[in-house]
Design an enzyme around this catalytic site. Structure first.
Site, PDB file in Angstrom:
ATOM      1  N   SER A  78       0.825  -1.212   0.000  1.00  0.00           N
ATOM      2  CA  SER A  78       0.000   0.000   0.000  1.00  0.00           C
ATOM      3  C   SER A  78       0.859   1.262   0.000  1.00  0.00           C
ATOM      4  O   SER A  78       1.994   1.266   0.467  1.00  0.00           O
ATOM      5  CB  SER A  78      -0.901   0.021   1.234  1.00  0.00           C
ATOM      6  OG  SER A  78      -1.800  -1.051   1.210  1.00  0.00           O
TER       7      SER A  78
HETATM    8  N1  SAH Z   1      -1.621  -4.603   3.832  1.00  0.00           N
HETATM    9  C1  SAH Z   1      -0.738  -4.671   2.676  1.00  0.00           C
HETATM   10  C2  SAH Z   1      -1.469  -4.498   1.356  1.00  0.00           C
HETATM   11  C3  SAH Z   1      -2.363  -5.630   1.090  1.00  0.00           C
HETATM   12  S1  SAH Z   1      -2.949  -5.770  -0.570  1.00  0.00           S
HETATM   13  C4  SAH Z   1       0.372  -3.632   2.825  1.00  0.00           C
HETATM   14  O1  SAH Z   1       0.666  -3.197   3.923  1.00  0.00           O
HETATM   15  O2  SAH Z   1       1.016  -3.293   1.832  1.00  0.00           O
HETATM   16  C5  SAH Z   1      -4.396  -6.717  -0.216  1.00  0.00           C
HETATM   17  C6  SAH Z   1      -4.164  -8.134   0.227  1.00  0.00           C
HETATM   18  O3  SAH Z   1      -5.412  -8.664   0.621  1.00  0.00           O
HETATM   19  C7  SAH Z   1      -3.638  -9.047  -0.880  1.00  0.00           C
HETATM   20  O4  SAH Z   1      -2.438  -9.648  -0.479  1.00  0.00           O
HETATM   21  C8  SAH Z   1      -4.773 -10.063  -1.047  1.00  0.00           C
HETATM   22  O5  SAH Z   1      -4.298 -11.363  -1.375  1.00  0.00           O
HETATM   23  C9  SAH Z   1      -5.422 -10.037   0.316  1.00  0.00           C
HETATM   24  N2  SAH Z   1      -6.789 -10.540   0.375  1.00  0.00           N
HETATM   25  C10 SAH Z   1      -7.826 -10.338  -0.483  1.00  0.00           C
HETATM   26  N3  SAH Z   1      -8.933 -10.989  -0.067  1.00  0.00           N
HETATM   27  C11 SAH Z   1      -8.599 -11.609   1.108  1.00  0.00           C
HETATM   28  C12 SAH Z   1      -9.308 -12.450   2.028  1.00  0.00           C
HETATM   29  N4  SAH Z   1     -10.599 -12.807   1.845  1.00  0.00           N
HETATM   30  N5  SAH Z   1      -8.647 -12.907   3.116  1.00  0.00           N
HETATM   31  C13 SAH Z   1      -7.346 -12.585   3.327  1.00  0.00           C
HETATM   32  N6  SAH Z   1      -6.622 -11.807   2.502  1.00  0.00           N
HETATM   33  C14 SAH Z   1      -7.245 -11.311   1.400  1.00  0.00           C
END
Ligand code: SAH
Length: 225
Positions: free
Chosen positions: A62
Site C-alpha cells: 500500500s
Molecule cells: N496490507 C498490505 C497491502 C495488502 S494488498 C500492505 O501493507 O502493503 C491486499 C491483500 O489482501 C492481498 O495480499 C490479497 O491477497 C489479500 N486478500 C484479499 N482478499 C482476502 C481475504 N478474503 N482474506 C485474506 N486476505 C485477502
C-alpha cells in the site's frame, strides 16, 4: 543505514505531515519500520516514495499515505487487540505492531503469508500472529480458543458493497473498523464504529484504490487477482 537512506525516510515523514497526517505515534512508527525490507529488489530505489508498489501475485504494498490514514483512523492504543485482513507483504501489519498490543493478521495467498511471517521474525516483531485463510470469515476459533471480539479491525482489500458480516460481528462494542468499500475505480475508505445497540456510525475517510477482497484461500495457479 547511510545518510541518503535517512534523508529519504525523513522526506517521506515530512511529506505525510504536509498531507495532513498529525498522529505523532503513527508518524514515528512509519519512520521506524523499514519499508525497504518489504518491497522486491526491483523497486528498492522507490521504497521510500509515497506510492503503492507491486509485490508479486498481482498484489501491491500500500501507499504510505494510505497506511498512515488507515492507522490514524483506527485511533489505536497500546492496549488494543487488532485484526487485520490482507497481510500482503506485511508492511501495514508491522506499523500496527508498533501501535497496538497484539495484531492478528490473515492473508489468502499462502506464499505471501509465509514471506510476511519471515519478515516479522527478522524484524523481531513478536506481537503478531499470522494465518493463511479467508479473512472474510473473520479469525477462526482455534483449539477451542476465540480471539474475537477485537478492539479494532482493518481490512486492506476492498469490499464491493458492505463489510463482511463476520467481521462486523467480531468487532467489540465501541470498536472501530477501517475498510475500503466499493467497486474498482469507485472505492471509499470508511470507518465503522460499533454502537451499544449493535448499529454503526459510518464515516467516509478518503477515496482509495485497493485490490478486491476475494473469498477462499488462493489456489497455487490462481491468476493475478
Ligand atoms: N496490507 C498490505 C497491502 C495488502 S494488498 C500492505 O501493507 O502493503 C491486499 C491483500 O489482501 C492481498 O495480499 C490479497 O491477497 C489479500 N486478500 C484479499 N482478499 C482476502 C481475504 N478474503 N482474506 C485474506 N486476505 C485477502
Amino acid at each position: 543505514m547511510n545518510a541518503q537512506d535517512i534523508n529519504k525516510r525523513i522526506r517521506l515523514i515530512m511529506h505525510l505531515r504536509t498531507m495532513g497526517v498529525t498522529d505523532t505515534d503513527v508518524l514515528s512508527a512509519m519512520e521506524r519500520v523499514p519499508r525497504d525490507e518489504f518491497v522486491p529488489k526491483e523497486v528498492l530505489d522507490q521504497a521510500w516514495e509515497d506510492m503503492a508498489l507491486p509485490i508479486g501475485r498481482g498484489q501491491t504494498i500500500s501507499q504510505p499515505l494510505v497506511v498512515a490514514k488507515m492507522s490514524e483512523g483506527l485511533r489505536l492504543s497500546d492496549r488494543d487487540k487488532v485484526l487485520e485482513i490482507g497481510t500482503g507483504c506485511g508492511y501495514q501489519t508491522a506499523i500496527l505492531a508498533h501501535l497496538a498490543r497484539r495484531v492478528y493478521t490473515i492473508e489468502r495467498h499462502v506464499p505471501l503469508q509465509e514471506d510476511a511471517e519471515k519478515r516479522f521474525d527478522q524484524l523481531k516483531l513478536r506481537n503478531i500472529t499470522a494465518l493463511a485463510a479467508d479473512g472474510m470469515k473473520g479469525w477462526p476459533t482455534m483449539g477451542g480458543i476465540d480471539q474475537a471480539p477485537f478492539d479494532k479491525i482493518i481490512v486492506t482489500a476492498a469490499a464491493s458493497t458492505e463489510p463482511p458480516q463476520a467481521l462486523l460481528d467480531q468487532l467489540k462494542e465501541g470498536g472501530i473498523m477501517v475498510i475500503p468499500v466499493g467497486p474498482p475505480g469507485d472505492q471509499m475508505l470508511r470507518s465503522y464504529q460499533k454502537k451499544e445497540d449493535g448499529s454503526f456510525t459510518i464515516k467516509d475517510l478518503m477515496p482509495v484504490r485497493f485490490v478486491p477482497l476475494l473469498p477462499d484461500v488462493a489456489k497455487d495457479d490462481e491468476a493475478a487477482a
